[in-house]
Design a protein around this motif. Structure first.
Motif, PDB file in Angstrom:
ATOM      1  N   ARG A  23       0.955  -0.945   0.114  1.00  0.00           N
ATOM      2  CA  ARG A  23       0.057   0.014   0.030  1.00  0.00           C
ATOM      3  C   ARG A  23       0.671   1.233  -0.111  1.00  0.00           C
ATOM      4  NH1 ARG A  23      -2.808  -2.615   4.115  1.00  0.00           N
ATOM      5  NH2 ARG A  23      -1.907  -1.346   5.561  1.00  0.00           N
ATOM      6  N   ILE A  24       1.848   1.234   0.945  1.00  0.00           N
ATOM      7  CA  ILE A  24       2.628   2.458   0.910  1.00  0.00           C
ATOM      8  C   ILE A  24       3.724   2.813  -0.219  1.00  0.00           C
ATOM      9  CG2 ILE A  24       4.730   3.510   2.533  1.00  0.00           C
ATOM     10  CD1 ILE A  24       2.978   2.024   4.944  1.00  0.00           C
ATOM     11  N   LEU A  25       4.154   1.714  -0.485  1.00  0.00           N
ATOM     12  CA  LEU A  25       5.188   1.963  -1.773  1.00  0.00           C
ATOM     13  C   LEU A  25       4.800   1.534  -2.919  1.00  0.00           C
ATOM     14  CD1 LEU A  25       8.117   0.027  -0.101  1.00  0.00           C
ATOM     15  CD2 LEU A  25       7.806   2.581  -0.008  1.00  0.00           C
ATOM     16  N   GLY A  26       3.564   1.049  -3.199  1.00  0.00           N
ATOM     17  CA  GLY A  26       2.859   0.630  -4.570  1.00  0.00           C
ATOM     18  C   GLY A  26       3.836  -0.606  -5.114  1.00  0.00           C
ATOM     19  N   TRP A  27       4.401  -1.368  -4.444  1.00  0.00           N
ATOM     20  CA  TRP A  27       4.848  -2.645  -4.875  1.00  0.00           C
ATOM     21  C   TRP A  27       4.074  -3.700  -5.111  1.00  0.00           C
ATOM     22  CZ3 TRP A  27      10.292  -3.015  -1.863  1.00  0.00           C
ATOM     23  CH2 TRP A  27      11.016  -1.941  -2.176  1.00  0.00           C
ATOM     24  N   THR A  28       4.366  -4.688  -5.681  1.00  0.00           N
ATOM     25  CA  THR A  28       3.728  -5.850  -6.107  1.00  0.00           C
ATOM     26  C   THR A  28       3.984  -6.741  -5.072  1.00  0.00           C
ATOM     27  OG1 THR A  28       3.491  -5.368  -8.312  1.00  0.00           O
ATOM     28  CG2 THR A  28       2.954  -7.621  -7.920  1.00  0.00           C
ATOM     29  N   ILE A  29       3.076  -7.750  -4.618  1.00  0.00           N
ATOM     30  CA  ILE A  29       3.116  -8.782  -3.558  1.00  0.00           C
ATOM     31  C   ILE A  29       3.099 -10.060  -4.764  1.00  0.00           C
ATOM     32  CG2 ILE A  29       2.205 -10.249  -1.783  1.00  0.00           C
ATOM     33  CD1 ILE A  29       0.934  -7.872  -0.672  1.00  0.00           C
ATOM     34  N   ASP A  30       4.396 -10.515  -4.750  1.00  0.00           N
ATOM     35  CA  ASP A  30       4.507 -11.792  -5.766  1.00  0.00           C
ATOM     36  C   ASP A  30       4.036 -12.905  -5.054  1.00  0.00           C
ATOM     37  OD1 ASP A  30       5.592 -10.452  -7.810  1.00  0.00           O
ATOM     38  OD2 ASP A  30       7.496 -10.332  -6.773  1.00  0.00           O
ATOM     39  N   GLN A  31       4.293 -13.171  -3.645  1.00  0.00           N
ATOM     40  CA  GLN A  31       3.849 -14.322  -2.761  1.00  0.00           C
ATOM     41  C   GLN A  31       3.714 -14.082  -1.538  1.00  0.00           C
ATOM     42  OE1 GLN A  31       6.825 -17.969  -2.955  1.00  0.00           O
ATOM     43  NE2 GLN A  31       7.879 -16.960  -4.584  1.00  0.00           N
ATOM     44  N   ASP A  32       2.692 -14.684  -1.063  1.00  0.00           N
ATOM     45  CA  ASP A  32       2.448 -14.483   0.403  1.00  0.00           C
ATOM     46  C   ASP A  32       2.141 -15.603   1.068  1.00  0.00           C
ATOM     47  OD1 ASP A  32       1.359 -13.826   3.065  1.00  0.00           O
ATOM     48  OD2 ASP A  32       0.263 -12.274   2.434  1.00  0.00           O
ATOM     49  N   CYS A  60      15.664  -5.136  12.990  1.00  0.00           N
ATOM     50  CA  CYS A  60      15.160  -4.037  14.012  1.00  0.00           C
ATOM     51  C   CYS A  60      16.529  -2.936  13.720  1.00  0.00           C
ATOM     52  CB  CYS A  60      15.273  -4.131  15.459  1.00  0.00           C
ATOM     53  SG  CYS A  60      16.835  -4.847  16.032  1.00  0.00           S
ATOM     54  N   ASN A  61      16.310  -1.638  13.692  1.00  0.00           N
ATOM     55  CA  ASN A  61      17.052  -0.464  13.460  1.00  0.00           C
ATOM     56  C   ASN A  61      17.670  -0.713  12.026  1.00  0.00           C
ATOM     57  OD1 ASN A  61      17.042   0.227  16.161  1.00  0.00           O
ATOM     58  ND2 ASN A  61      18.621  -1.361  16.611  1.00  0.00           N
ATOM     59  N   LEU A  62      16.638  -0.772  11.107  1.00  0.00           N
ATOM     60  CA  LEU A  62      16.956  -0.884   9.633  1.00  0.00           C
ATOM     61  C   LEU A  62      16.182   0.353   8.840  1.00  0.00           C
ATOM     62  CD1 LEU A  62      17.753  -3.005   7.201  1.00  0.00           C
ATOM     63  CD2 LEU A  62      15.253  -3.630   7.355  1.00  0.00           C
ATOM     64  N   ILE A  63      17.058   0.859   7.981  1.00  0.00           N
ATOM     65  CA  ILE A  63      16.467   1.912   7.212  1.00  0.00           C
ATOM     66  C   ILE A  63      16.527   1.253   5.826  1.00  0.00           C
ATOM     67  CG2 ILE A  63      16.728   4.363   6.319  1.00  0.00           C
ATOM     68  CD1 ILE A  63      18.309   4.980   9.002  1.00  0.00           C
ATOM     69  N   LEU A  64      15.442   1.526   5.167  1.00  0.00           N
ATOM     70  CA  LEU A  64      14.981   1.181   3.885  1.00  0.00           C
ATOM     71  C   LEU A  64      15.138   2.300   2.977  1.00  0.00           C
ATOM     72  CD1 LEU A  64      14.452  -1.375   1.860  1.00  0.00           C
ATOM     73  CD2 LEU A  64      12.035  -1.006   2.348  1.00  0.00           C
ATOM     74  N   HIS A  65      16.180   2.386   2.227  1.00  0.00           N
ATOM     75  CA  HIS A  65      16.133   3.836   1.436  1.00  0.00           C
ATOM     76  C   HIS A  65      15.594   3.565   0.082  1.00  0.00           C
ATOM     77  CE1 HIS A  65      18.993   5.556   4.368  1.00  0.00           C
ATOM     78  NE2 HIS A  65      19.636   4.342   4.536  1.00  0.00           N
ATOM     79  N   ILE A  66      14.739   4.343   0.047  1.00  0.00           N
ATOM     80  CA  ILE A  66      14.004   4.220  -1.319  1.00  0.00           C
ATOM     81  C   ILE A  66      14.109   5.471  -2.150  1.00  0.00           C
ATOM     82  CG2 ILE A  66      11.545   4.078  -2.357  1.00  0.00           C
ATOM     83  CD1 ILE A  66      12.244   1.528  -0.533  1.00  0.00           C
ATOM     84  N   ALA A  68      13.139   8.006  -4.960  1.00  0.00           N
ATOM     85  CA  ALA A  68      12.012   8.609  -5.377  1.00  0.00           C
ATOM     86  C   ALA A  68      12.260   9.826  -6.330  1.00  0.00           C
ATOM     87  CB  ALA A  68      11.117   9.141  -3.948  1.00  0.00           C
ATOM     88  N   ASP A  69      11.532   9.667  -7.170  1.00  0.00           N
ATOM     89  CA  ASP A  69      11.429  10.830  -8.173  1.00  0.00           C
ATOM     90  C   ASP A  69      11.170  11.953  -7.597  1.00  0.00           C
ATOM     91  OD1 ASP A  69      12.392   9.156 -10.051  1.00  0.00           O
ATOM     92  OD2 ASP A  69      10.777   8.784 -10.817  1.00  0.00           O
ATOM     93  N   ASP A  70       9.844  11.930  -6.796  1.00  0.00           N
ATOM     94  CA  ASP A  70       9.327  13.039  -6.131  1.00  0.00           C
ATOM     95  C   ASP A  70       9.158  12.640  -4.627  1.00  0.00           C
ATOM     96  OD1 ASP A  70       7.702  14.969  -5.039  1.00  0.00           O
ATOM     97  OD2 ASP A  70       6.919  15.642  -6.963  1.00  0.00           O
ATOM     98  N   VAL A  71      10.047  13.099  -3.735  1.00  0.00           N
ATOM     99  CA  VAL A  71      10.072  12.778  -2.330  1.00  0.00           C
ATOM    100  C   VAL A  71       8.844  13.278  -1.512  1.00  0.00           C
ATOM    101  CG1 VAL A  71      11.190  13.175  -0.093  1.00  0.00           C
ATOM    102  CG2 VAL A  71      12.516  12.798  -2.007  1.00  0.00           C
TER     103      VAL A  71
END
Length: 118
Positions: A23-32, A60-66, A68-71
Motif C-alpha cells: 500500500r505504502i510503496l505501490g510494490w507488487t506482492i508476488d507471494q504471500d 530492527c534498526n533498519l532503514i530501507l532507502h527508497i 523517489a523521483d518526487d520525495v
C-alpha cells in the motif's frame, strides 16, 4: 561478479508487513504464504519477508532507502496509506531531499524516501 539477489526482513507477521508495504510503496506482492512474503518493484531487487524461526530475533534498526523521483509525493502517498511520519520532506545538508516514515506492520524499520538535490 556477485550481485544482491534479494533483501530479507525478519518480521513477526510477513503477510501484514507485505500488505502494508504494498500500500505504502505501490510494490507488487508476488507471494504471500503466511510465514514468507515477497514484494517487487520495477528495477529493484525483491524484498523478502520471513517470520522468525525459533530463537531468531526480528529485524530492527533498519532503514530501507527508497529512491523517489518526487520525495514529497512518495511521502504523502505513504502517510495517506497508513504510514506514520518520522521526518517531513527536508533538503538535507548532504545534498539529498529526504523524508521518513514507519509502519506498525514493520516494527524496527524506517522507510527513507530520498533523491539527490542536483
Amino acid at each position: 561478479m556477485p550481485r544482491v539477489r534479494a533483501i530479507t526482513l525478519v518480521l513477526e507477521d510477513p503477510s501484514a508487513a507485505a500488505m502494508s508495504l504494498s500500500r505504502i510503496l505501490g510494490w507488487t506482492i508476488d507471494q504471500d504464504r503466511g510465514t514468507f512474503a515477497s514484494l517487487t518493484s520495477e528495477n529493484s531487487v525483491p524484498l523478502w519477508i520471513n517470520a522468525p524461526t525459533e530463537g531468531q530475533d526480528t529485524s530492527c534498526n533498519l532503514i530501507l532507502h527508497i529512491e523517489a523521483d518526487d520525495v514529497d509525493v512518495a511521502f504523502q502517498r505513504a502517510v495517506d496509506n497508513g504510514a506514520e511520519p518520522v521526518r517531513e520532506p527536508t533538503d538535507m545538508d548532504f545534498g539529498e531531499r529526504s523524508a521518513c516514515v514507519t509502519t506498525a506492520a514493520t516494527p524496527g524499520m524506517t522507510i527513507d524516501f530520498s533523491r539527490p538535490l542536483n
